[in-house]
Design an enzyme around this catalytic site. Structure first.
Site, PDB file in Angstrom:
ATOM      1  N   PHE A 128       1.880 -21.516  -8.351  1.00  0.00           N
ATOM      2  CA  PHE A 128       0.673 -20.981  -7.703  1.00  0.00           C
ATOM      3  C   PHE A 128       0.426 -21.764  -6.423  1.00  0.00           C
ATOM      4  O   PHE A 128       0.327 -22.986  -6.440  1.00  0.00           O
ATOM      5  CB  PHE A 128      -0.561 -21.081  -8.604  1.00  0.00           C
ATOM      6  N   ASP A 213       3.519 -29.283  -3.234  1.00  0.00           N
ATOM      7  CA  ASP A 213       2.150 -28.767  -3.213  1.00  0.00           C
ATOM      8  C   ASP A 213       1.327 -29.606  -4.186  1.00  0.00           C
ATOM      9  O   ASP A 213       1.413 -29.440  -5.417  1.00  0.00           O
ATOM     10  CB  ASP A 213       2.139 -27.286  -3.606  1.00  0.00           C
ATOM     11  N   LYS A 242      -8.509 -29.367  -2.822  1.00  0.00           N
ATOM     12  CA  LYS A 242      -9.305 -29.664  -4.021  1.00  0.00           C
ATOM     13  C   LYS A 242     -10.003 -31.024  -3.980  1.00  0.00           C
ATOM     14  O   LYS A 242     -11.064 -31.155  -3.399  1.00  0.00           O
ATOM     15  CB  LYS A 242      -8.411 -29.534  -5.259  1.00  0.00           C
TER      16      LYS A 242
HETATM   17  N1  PLP Z   1      -1.842 -24.788  -4.477  1.00  0.00           N
HETATM   18  C1  PLP Z   1      -2.109 -25.151  -5.734  1.00  0.00           C
HETATM   19  C2  PLP Z   1      -1.132 -26.002  -6.479  1.00  0.00           C
HETATM   20  C3  PLP Z   1      -3.292 -24.750  -6.353  1.00  0.00           C
HETATM   21  O1  PLP Z   1      -3.539 -25.090  -7.620  1.00  0.00           O
HETATM   22  C4  PLP Z   1      -4.196 -23.950  -5.623  1.00  0.00           C
HETATM   23  C5  PLP Z   1      -5.452 -23.489  -6.234  1.00  0.00           C
HETATM   24  O2  PLP Z   1      -5.639 -23.508  -7.416  1.00  0.00           O
HETATM   25  C6  PLP Z   1      -3.886 -23.611  -4.301  1.00  0.00           C
HETATM   26  C7  PLP Z   1      -2.699 -24.056  -3.763  1.00  0.00           C
HETATM   27  C8  PLP Z   1      -4.823 -22.778  -3.486  1.00  0.00           C
HETATM   28  O3  PLP Z   1      -5.920 -23.536  -3.142  1.00  0.00           O
HETATM   29  P1  PLP Z   1      -7.272 -22.812  -2.602  1.00  0.00           P
HETATM   30  O4  PLP Z   1      -7.852 -22.092  -3.762  1.00  0.00           O
HETATM   31  O5  PLP Z   1      -8.108 -23.959  -2.115  1.00  0.00           O
HETATM   32  O6  PLP Z   1      -6.850 -21.914  -1.499  1.00  0.00           O
END
Ligand code: PLP
Length: 379
Positions: A128, A213, A242
């Site tokens: 994700f 990520d 986050k």
């Molecule tokens: N990358 C990861 C690993 C995530 O867990 C998330 C959101 O849960 C995102 C990217 C996307 O982040 P945002 O919701 O701040 O766009």
């Protein structure tokens, strides 16, 4: 409330206040927060250092645009880069934006080197990375992509922790291998060290970048500052969001020194990203996590929670990013029972419950949460 778009399945609870690891609703009920705004509130709610940083900076300077320098922007970048061993930082406003920036940087780097055919991004099944188009194309979950096509091309998927599939996927067309050190939304599934090290070796061999990520795993959540430390690799780029803003919206792309000049003026930008208010808070969050020893704390408390639940099912993850897998599709019911009893957790899959408390969780709060969750599982 009815004017809000219907794209969330919200619990029937109206929250109005938070303090430490606790949230309070409008009926005066309190909840132990073991979700922390989906991995955001590492310092819990209304942490005095975060409150003070917001108050102080709000009265001085909130926004300037990126046409100017600010002391807060420079200090926040240094605070991030200093904890990643050099490199440089681009601030944006969310995790998805950080991923977009990483994708653009990886492709632009290849293009600058005269390799316009090097555009493929190798991603992991179940990953994700966010909901914007580039991040969504990298999010290898068909249900999330369905009905939004056509998605950007050039994203290749490999099953998690499959070395042969990874070797077959990486080629001279690969500009980046993108992965979460622990697949968060994909069920809290840790990447194996051998897989990550193979990714690092293949990227070096073929001239691609390794992008971690760390939107969910970064800033101490896994019991290390960064999730990639569990894998004994050094990535070329890291995406963050986050926890970084202590609850304020922020994202960041960090790149190691050799790639700091890839994006030149005009190549990529944001109006709000890296403003002085959020940057003052970023620096405060990082310093507070350090000063309070919360990374080590996440490792210790996480171990305690793991031990306290391990007879109920398989507990996976690191530090305070854990999932309790009950082996049958009862996670939603358990989450609802837990909520009624005053514990907030979430069903990250039909069988698994995600546990991501604030890093400030006390031992007593850990025991309370274990007890509430055990009772919710028992029915
Ligand atoms: N990358 C990861 C690993 C995530 O867990 C998330 C959101 O849960 C995102 C990217 C996307 O982040 P945002 O919701 O701040 O766009």
């Amino acid at each position: 409330m009815s004017s809000l778009m219907a794209n969330y399945r919200r619990f029937d609870v109206v929250l109005e206040r938070g303090e430490g690891s606790w949230l309070y609703d409008t009926e005066g009920r309190r909840y132990l927060d073991w979700l922390a705004g989906i991995g955001v509130n590492v310092l819990g709610h209304a942490h005095p250092a975060v409150v003070a940083a917001i108050r102080e900076q709000a009265g001085v300077l909130v926004h300037t645009s990126n046409l100017f320098h600010t002391p807060q922007g420079a200090a926040a970048a240094e605070a991030v880069a200093g904890r990643l061993g050099g490199g440089s930082v681009f601030f944006c406003n969310s995790g998805a934006e950080a991923v977009e920036a990483a994708l653009k940087l990886a492709r632009r780097r290849a293009w600058r080197a005269g390799e316009a055919d090097r555009f493929e991004v190798v991603c992991v099944q179940g990953s994700f990375h966010g909901r914007t188009y580039g991040a969504l194309a990298a999010t290898m979950q068909p249900a999330k992509q369905e009905g939004f096509g056509p998605l950007p091309a050039g994203f290749v998927s490999v099953p998690p922790n499959d070395l042969d599939a990874l070797r077959a996927a990486v080629s001279e067309r690969t500009c980046a291998i993108l992965f979460e050190p622990v697949l968060g939304e994909g069920g809290v599934l840790p990447v194996e060290r051998a897989w990550a090290q193979t990714a690092r070796a293949l990227a070096d061999e073929h001239g691609a970048l390794v992008v971690c990520d760390e939107v969910q795993t970064g800033v101490g959540r896994t019991g290390r500052w960064w999730g990639f430390e569990h894998l004994a690799i050094r990535p070329d780029a890291v995406t963050l969001a986050k926890a970084l803003g202590g609850g304020l919206p922020v994202g960041a792309l960090w790149v190691d020194d050799p790639h700091s000049e890839v994006l030149q003026p005009g190549d990529h930008a944001t109006t709000f990203g890296g403003g002085p208010l959020v940057c003052a808070v970023v620096r405060t969050v990082l310093e507070t996590v350090d000063r309070s020893g919360l990374v080590e704390r996440a490792a210790q408390v996480g171990e305690r929670i793991r031990r306290g639940l391990s007879d109920l099912g398989a507990v996976r993850g690191h530090g305070l990013l854990l999932a309790l897998d009950l082996g049958e599709p009862v996670a939603r019911e358990v989450v609802e029972r837990a909520l009624s009893a005053g514990l907030i957790v979430n069903d990250v899959s039909p069988t698994a419950i995600r546990l991501a408390p604030p890093l400030v969780l006390t031992d007593d709060e850990a025991e309370t949460g274990i007890d509430l969750l055990r009772r919710a599982v028992a029915g």
